[in-house]
Design an enzyme around this catalytic site. Structure first.
Site, PDB file in Angstrom:
ATOM      1  N   ASP A  69     -33.191  -4.181 -19.040  1.00 23.66           N
ATOM      2  CA  ASP A  69     -34.437  -4.851 -18.671  1.00 23.66           C
ATOM      3  C   ASP A  69     -34.701  -4.630 -17.180  1.00 23.66           C
ATOM      4  O   ASP A  69     -33.929  -5.091 -16.333  1.00 23.66           O
ATOM      5  CB  ASP A  69     -34.316  -6.347 -18.991  1.00 23.66           C
ATOM      6  CG  ASP A  69     -35.484  -7.169 -18.484  1.00 23.66           C
ATOM      7  OD1 ASP A  69     -36.556  -6.582 -18.248  1.00 23.66           O
ATOM      8  OD2 ASP A  69     -35.315  -8.385 -18.321  1.00 23.66           O
ATOM      9  N   ASP A 104     -37.830  -9.985 -17.670  1.00 24.17           N
ATOM     10  CA  ASP A 104     -38.461 -10.834 -18.689  1.00 24.17           C
ATOM     11  C   ASP A 104     -37.563 -11.061 -19.901  1.00 24.17           C
ATOM     12  O   ASP A 104     -37.965 -11.706 -20.863  1.00 24.17           O
ATOM     13  CB  ASP A 104     -39.806 -10.249 -19.121  1.00 24.17           C
ATOM     14  CG  ASP A 104     -39.687  -8.932 -19.878  1.00 24.17           C
ATOM     15  OD1 ASP A 104     -38.548  -8.391 -19.988  1.00 24.17           O
ATOM     16  OD2 ASP A 104     -40.716  -8.418 -20.364  1.00 24.17           O
ATOM     17  N   ASP A 109     -36.776  -2.367 -21.622  1.00 23.57           N
ATOM     18  CA  ASP A 109     -38.073  -1.698 -21.501  1.00 23.57           C
ATOM     19  C   ASP A 109     -37.898  -0.227 -21.130  1.00 23.57           C
ATOM     20  O   ASP A 109     -36.779   0.249 -20.909  1.00 23.57           O
ATOM     21  CB  ASP A 109     -38.959  -2.425 -20.484  1.00 23.57           C
ATOM     22  CG  ASP A 109     -38.232  -2.727 -19.185  1.00 23.57           C
ATOM     23  OD1 ASP A 109     -37.562  -1.822 -18.657  1.00 23.57           O
ATOM     24  OD2 ASP A 109     -38.324  -3.878 -18.701  1.00 23.57           O
ATOM     25  N   ASP A 166     -38.958   7.645 -33.255  1.00 24.36           N
ATOM     26  CA  ASP A 166     -38.952   7.150 -34.620  1.00 24.36           C
ATOM     27  C   ASP A 166     -40.317   7.370 -35.260  1.00 24.36           C
ATOM     28  O   ASP A 166     -41.349   7.029 -34.669  1.00 24.36           O
ATOM     29  CB  ASP A 166     -38.616   5.651 -34.644  1.00 24.36           C
ATOM     30  CG  ASP A 166     -37.315   5.360 -35.369  1.00 24.36           C
ATOM     31  OD1 ASP A 166     -37.230   5.721 -36.553  1.00 24.36           O
ATOM     32  OD2 ASP A 166     -36.400   4.786 -34.755  1.00 24.36           O
ATOM     33  N   ASP A 216     -38.001   7.344 -40.561  1.00 27.42           N
ATOM     34  CA  ASP A 216     -37.559   6.119 -41.196  1.00 27.42           C
ATOM     35  C   ASP A 216     -37.861   6.151 -42.698  1.00 27.42           C
ATOM     36  O   ASP A 216     -38.968   6.526 -43.107  1.00 27.42           O
ATOM     37  CB  ASP A 216     -38.292   4.944 -40.534  1.00 27.42           C
ATOM     38  CG  ASP A 216     -37.807   3.593 -40.994  1.00 27.42           C
ATOM     39  OD1 ASP A 216     -36.680   3.222 -40.655  1.00 27.42           O
ATOM     40  OD2 ASP A 216     -38.569   2.906 -41.704  1.00 27.42           O
ATOM     41  N   HIS A 260     -28.714   0.884 -35.361  1.00 25.71           N
ATOM     42  CA  HIS A 260     -29.366  -0.406 -35.134  1.00 25.71           C
ATOM     43  C   HIS A 260     -29.431  -1.268 -36.388  1.00 25.71           C
ATOM     44  O   HIS A 260     -29.782  -2.449 -36.298  1.00 25.71           O
ATOM     45  CB  HIS A 260     -30.787  -0.170 -34.618  1.00 25.71           C
ATOM     46  CG  HIS A 260     -31.651   0.535 -35.614  1.00 25.71           C
ATOM     47  ND1 HIS A 260     -31.459   1.854 -35.967  1.00 25.71           N
ATOM     48  CD2 HIS A 260     -32.694   0.101 -36.369  1.00 25.71           C
ATOM     49  CE1 HIS A 260     -32.346   2.189 -36.885  1.00 25.71           C
ATOM     50  NE2 HIS A 260     -33.110   1.157 -37.144  1.00 25.71           N
TER      51      HIS A 260
END
Length: 566
Positions: free
Chosen positions: A19, A23, A27, A96, A198, A331
């Site tokens: 990050d 926040d 990112d 992806d 995917d 993931h």
């Protein structure tokens, strides 16, 4: 040889990587800031999980705009800077491609649900209620419950194989395919180097949508016999290759559950196939009770014999005919050292052994962020600490609505939940593992003071530096890329042994998948004792005196064998 056959891929889950603005969410600028780290590791390609505009119902795999960046990840200018930074370092980027379904907030679906005669209606799969007023068929969602959601505005159901906020696209509609191909070209023309596709083998559904076979106690079966490798799938993928992919030098890897080795050849054959490689799932079922109505949440002991048999089938079937992708984590699944290794006493050794396994087989290895430092599963004590829609649905169905045992359900999530892989990357021993100066979107694994990048980089014997050595070894040894795989000691209860061979080079790989010493004959393959140890994960890994060799718990060794006449 295609560049992607010689490559090693590093997968990034952006929300949890780094990050840059405090926040609590990883990112794009955070990834750019860590590109030197990836370059130091030695990876060639970065697979970036979705950063597109999304309501984030399923971790970004519910896309509402394929050509926009989700603001919490940054801007398109940030993405452009990331790509430029990768290419400047010799890294390639694959994105992806999530086109089995969209978000229910995508403009296509917003239009489709307005009326039955809307021009976008046929972009999705709609059916009227059954005669009893219920779902059109008994298909189940991968996230539990029915795969059908009733839309009161038009009085029909739409299909969603995943979350009810992820309506399935209708690939039988040529307008859908044209839109997808145009979007793919848009990204490829921006300079990306390929796609991870995917659920690619779920695109084609039989138009009659027949009932699925059920087992005892099963109300909504997954119906994979109908939508995996469906009736027009190869027609569509061949069209995609013809219309888009043949014009670019790219890596394409498809997520393909339920595919056999022979089908794998059909997908990945360089001349007649449709993709560079696929993710097969046979080894992902090793620790599941496949007789259970919800096998993904079950856990049974896995055996080395099964892993060896599955790996050997795929290595043998695809040699010279297709190409493997090599992975044990991503993931969507638990951390590999917790699932296939020993995340306690032997965490470091077993993490290195599993890495040795992945980098010495034929295929393209995939490293999931954090595996290179031996990150482990997490065990949060409350369901409120979890974020994954699949885990939350399970808890609601079993506990909140079903009155089941909360501890047992949390136990299943501890073992198999996807959030195991989604806790923040552990950069150092400071607050929040150095991931963010704010409040992280999901909790950090409590073991971060010991397991982190800073500590790994400072330790020459760490998992990180061993990964780097493996990647270097793979580049230096042609047999590890193009060599034939031959299994040795097929009945050994604890040791997985094989050779990788070309006419010029022969390597021997020995892996002790266990927490006890393992004895085996030397020489293992019957050849004269003349071997050079190239790499080992424990100190003083050297051949014992003949006639026997003893491997310590979770020990891995890679030898170069002298060929006759050399």
């Amino acid at each position: 040889m295609a560049w992607w056959k010689k490559s090693v891929v590093y997968q990034i889950y952006p929300r949890s990587f780094f990050d840059s603005d405090g926040d609590g969410t990883g990112d794009l600028r955070g990834i750019t800031a860590k590109l030197d780290y990836i370059q130091t590791l030695g990876a060639d390609v970065v697979w970036l999980c979705p950063v597109y505009q999304s309501p984030n119902d399923d971790g970004g795999y519910d896309i509402s705009d394929y050509r926009a960046i989700l603001p919490e990840f940054g801007t398109m200018a940030d993405w452009d800077e990331l790509l430029a930074g990768m290419h400047a370092r010799g890294l390639r980027l694959i994105m992806d491609l999530v086109v089995n379904h969209t978000s229910d907030e995508h403009p296509w679906f917003a239009e489709a649900r307005k009326s039955k005669d809307n021009p976008y209606r046929d972009f999705y799969i709609w059916r009227p209620p059954a005669q009893d007023g219920g779902e059109p068929n008994n298909w189940g969602s991968h996230f539990g419950g029915s795969a059908w959601k009733f839309d009161p505005q038009t009085g029909e159901y739409f299909l969603h194989l995943f979350s009810e906020r992820q309506p399935d696209l209708n690939w039988d509609n040529p307008r859908v395919r044209e839109e997808i191909y145009a979007m793919m070209r848009w990204w490829l023309d921006k300079g990306i180097d390929g796609f991870r596709m995917d659920t690619v083998n779920m695109f084609s559904k039989p138009p009659e949508l027949p009932q699925a076979s059920t087992r005892a106690g099963e109300r909504y079966p997954l119906a994979e016999e109908h939508f995996l490798n469906g009736p027009r799938l190869f027609e569509y993928l061949q069209e995609m290759r013809r219309r888009v992919l043949n014009d670019y030098d790219v890596l394409t890897v498809g997520e393909t559950p339920g595919v056999s080795p022979e089908q794998g050849v059909e997908y990945t054959n360089e001349k007649s196939g449709v993709l560079s490689m696929i993710f097969q799932f046979d080894h992902m079922a090793l620790d599941k009770d496949t007789t259970d109505p919800e096998p993904r949440w079950t856990h049974v002991p896995w055996s080395l014999a099964e892993l060896r048999d599955i790996t050997t089938r795929w290595q043998t079937a695809l040699h010279g005919r297709g190409w493997n992708s090599l992975y044990l984590s991503n993931h969507d699944v638990p951390r590999m050292v917790s699932r296939f290794g020993d995340d306690g006493e032997h965490r470091v050794a077993s993490a290195k052994l599993l890495a040795t396994f992945l980098h010495t087989l034929q295929g393209t290895p995939y490293i999931y962020q954090g595996d290179e430092i031996g990150m482990t599963n997490v065990q949060f004590g409350r369901i409120e600490d979890y974020r994954d829609v699949d885990a939350l649905n399970l808890y609601r169905a079993r506990v909140t609505e079903g009155g089941g045992d909360p501890a047992a359900t949390l136990g299943a999530i501890h073992l198999k939940g996807r959030d195991n892989a989604r806790t923040p990357m552990q950069w150092d021993a400071s607050a929040n593992a150095g991931f963010t100066t704010g409040t992280p979107w999901i909790g950090v694994n409590p073991n971060y003071p010991e397991v982190n990048v800073e500590a790994a980089l400072a330790d020459p014997d760490s998992v990180f530096w061993y990964y780097r050595d493996l990647i270097r070894l793979r580049r230096e040894c042609p047999a590890l890329i193009g060599g034939r795989y031959d299994l040795l000691l097929p009945d050994h209860p604890q040791v997985y042994a094989y050779t990788r061979s070309t006419p010029e080079q022969r390597l021997l790989v020995l892996l002790n998948f266990g927490s006890q010493d393992a004895a085996l004959p030397w020489p293992v393959d019957g050849t004269p004792l003349d071997a050079e140890l190239l790499l080992g994960n424990l100190e003083q890994s050297a051949p014992d005196a003949a006639p026997d060799l003893r491997l310590r718990p979770w020990e891995a060794r890679v030898y170069r064998l002298r060929l006759p006449g050399t």
